[in-house]
Scaffold this active site. Structure first.
Site, PDB file in Angstrom:
ATOM      1  N   ASP A 113      -8.684 -48.921 -55.016  1.00 12.16           N
ATOM      2  CA  ASP A 113     -10.449 -48.610 -54.947  1.00 12.16           C
ATOM      3  C   ASP A 113     -10.574 -47.138 -54.892  1.00 12.16           C
ATOM      4  O   ASP A 113     -10.099 -46.450 -53.682  1.00 12.16           O
ATOM      5  CB  ASP A 113     -10.576 -49.083 -53.394  1.00 12.16           C
ATOM      6  CG  ASP A 113     -10.648 -50.390 -53.264  1.00 12.16           C
ATOM      7  OD1 ASP A 113      -9.720 -51.681 -53.984  1.00 12.16           O
ATOM      8  OD2 ASP A 113     -11.715 -50.713 -52.630  1.00 12.16           O
ATOM      9  N   LYS A 159     -17.813 -50.940 -56.116  1.00 15.74           N
ATOM     10  CA  LYS A 159     -18.217 -50.701 -55.387  1.00 15.74           C
ATOM     11  C   LYS A 159     -19.222 -49.833 -54.190  1.00 15.74           C
ATOM     12  O   LYS A 159     -19.199 -49.167 -55.087  1.00 15.74           O
ATOM     13  CB  LYS A 159     -16.597 -50.639 -54.525  1.00 15.74           C
ATOM     14  CG  LYS A 159     -16.371 -51.144 -53.188  1.00 15.74           C
ATOM     15  CD  LYS A 159     -15.117 -50.659 -52.111  1.00 15.74           C
ATOM     16  CE  LYS A 159     -14.122 -50.123 -50.809  1.00 15.74           C
ATOM     17  NZ  LYS A 159     -13.578 -50.371 -50.945  1.00 15.74           N
ATOM     18  N   LYS A 204     -18.252 -55.488 -55.149  1.00 16.12           N
ATOM     19  CA  LYS A 204     -17.953 -55.200 -53.936  1.00 16.12           C
ATOM     20  C   LYS A 204     -18.912 -54.282 -52.826  1.00 16.12           C
ATOM     21  O   LYS A 204     -19.424 -53.144 -53.297  1.00 16.12           O
ATOM     22  CB  LYS A 204     -16.662 -54.241 -53.710  1.00 16.12           C
ATOM     23  CG  LYS A 204     -15.687 -54.287 -52.056  1.00 16.12           C
ATOM     24  CD  LYS A 204     -14.429 -54.283 -51.979  1.00 16.12           C
ATOM     25  CE  LYS A 204     -13.889 -53.827 -51.385  1.00 16.12           C
ATOM     26  NZ  LYS A 204     -12.776 -53.343 -50.988  1.00 16.12           N
TER      27      LYS A 204
HETATM   28  O1  LIG Z   1     -14.108 -50.068 -48.110  1.00 19.97           O
HETATM   29  C1  LIG Z   1     -14.020 -49.837 -46.851  1.00 19.97           C
HETATM   30  C2  LIG Z   1     -14.984 -49.288 -45.840  1.00 19.97           C
HETATM   31  O2  LIG Z   1     -14.218 -48.787 -45.328  1.00 19.97           O
HETATM   32  C3  LIG Z   1     -15.498 -49.806 -44.186  1.00 19.97           C
HETATM   33  O3  LIG Z   1     -16.035 -50.090 -43.813  1.00 19.97           O
HETATM   34  P1  LIG Z   1     -17.126 -50.596 -42.201  1.00 19.97           P
HETATM   35  O4  LIG Z   1     -15.296 -49.719 -41.717  1.00 19.97           O
HETATM   36  O5  LIG Z   1     -18.018 -50.062 -42.429  1.00 19.97           O
HETATM   37  O6  LIG Z   1     -16.733 -51.996 -42.023  1.00 19.97           O
END
Ligand SMILES: O=C[C@H](O)COP(=O)(O)O
Length: 323
Positions: free
Chosen positions: A124, A186, A238
């Site tokens: 990512d 994403k 994503k």
């Molecule tokens: O890619 C994922 C994010 O860092 C997750 O974010 P979150 O902690 O708000 O779910």
């Protein structure tokens, strides 16, 4: 790496895309709750800098138990997760250039290669969004195409950090991502501004679909990477950042997301099971339900659902609220 388009040519393409893109008005289907396909939407994520080995082990246990698609971690924990998840069917994703995206191409390339040699199969990568905003499209394209060629067999996701971008820049970032044959575009790191929104996801999905149609299914170039298979043709979306409950996931999938990044995966699956059993209960009492889970269409989403748990009832674990 050859120059694919000059910046003025990219500008013209982006303008054309902005004019032609049509955001879908009907929701995309959502897999039935509790199905393996629903769990496989989720990249179970723990990215906080002070994450402990014990938390990472807990993350892996949760991912294995719930059947998530991946765990998404920083480089320092990739090997540990790979070891932990052997034989589970859960893959390991690693963030690159996280979370500012401003690292140069050599740093990102080195990080990407190190992650892959540690066993990550998904990366990512944060786009250099200040450069995107400045209109340095060719430079960004070269970076993406370089990474694509370097990591030919990895699943590559490009994080745009949509909270920092107006819609035209989201179109531009998505177009560059699809042109470089990334697998996913994403929304967010979860560390900067708001997370995913329905409008951003819809727009990104529409650009991906438009690009796939215009590309006609062939390999458009992008250096030596041979992206000629049908599956490679359309970049997926994503959604990530701030997705804390099952209805957040449903809304994002209906808007066009095909993967969800979240640090609340365990809670989301608890809610999914609770929603499903409530539906089953109502259905056995009143006859078949027509909502999500029976049609897979997500009907009933957002219809005044009361949360089925209080925050205090979240199962203790690494998932809820960690990043
Ligand atoms: O890619 C994922 C994010 O860092 C997750 O974010 P979150 O902690 O708000 O779910």
């Amino acid at each position: 790496m050859t120059v694919r388009y000059t910046d003025p040519e990219w500008v013209a393409l982006i303008r054309e895309t902005e004019k032609a893109v049509k955001v879908a008005t009907t929701p995309y289907p959502v897999p039935p709750l509790e199905s393996g396909d629903f769990a496989k939407l989720i990249d179970h994520t723990l990215l906080k800098l002070d994450a402990t080995p014990a938390q990472i082990d807990g993350l892996c246990d949760e991912a294995r138990r719930e059947g998530f698609m991946s765990v998404c971690v920083r480089q320092n924990y990739v090997e540990r997760c790979v070891e932990n998840l052997k034989g589970s069917g859960v893959v390991v994703a690693c963030v690159i250039g996280f979370h500012e995206g401003t690292y140069d191409i050599n740093e990102k390339s080195n990080e990407a290669l190190a992650a892959i040699s540690s066993g990550a199969t998904e990366l990512d990568i944060v786009i250099n969004y200040p450069k995107l905003l400045s209109g340095a499209y060719n430079e960004i394209y070269i970076e993406l195409a370089t990474l694509r060629n370097l990591c030919a067999t990895a699943t590559l996701k490009l994080i745009l950090e949509t909270s920092q971008l107006p819609p035209p820049a989201i179109v531009a970032g998505t177009l560059l991502c699809t042109a470089a044959h990334f697998d996913f575009v994403k929304t967010s790191t979860g560390f900067n501004g708001r997370g995913a929104t329905i409008d951003d996801v819809r727009l990104m999905r529409a650009v991906c679909e438009l690009h796939a149609r215009n590309a006609g299914g062939g390999n458009e170039g992008g250096g030596t990477y041979a992206a000629s298979t049908t599956e490679r043709r359309r970049t997926k979306v994503k959604a990530s950042g701030g997705l804390k409950g099952v209805w957040d996931v449903i809304k994002m999938v209906e808007a066009g997301a095909e993967r969800i990044g979240t640090s609340s995966g365990v809670w989301i699956m608890q809610e999914a099971r609770a929603v499903r059993s409530e539906r089953d209960r109502v259905s056995s009492r009143d006859g078949p339900a027509t909502g999500m889970g029976s049609t897979g269409k997500g009907q009933g989403q957002g219809q005044g659902l009361t949360r089925l748990y209080t925050d205090e009832s979240v199962t203790e674990g690494t998932g809820g609220g960690c990043y």
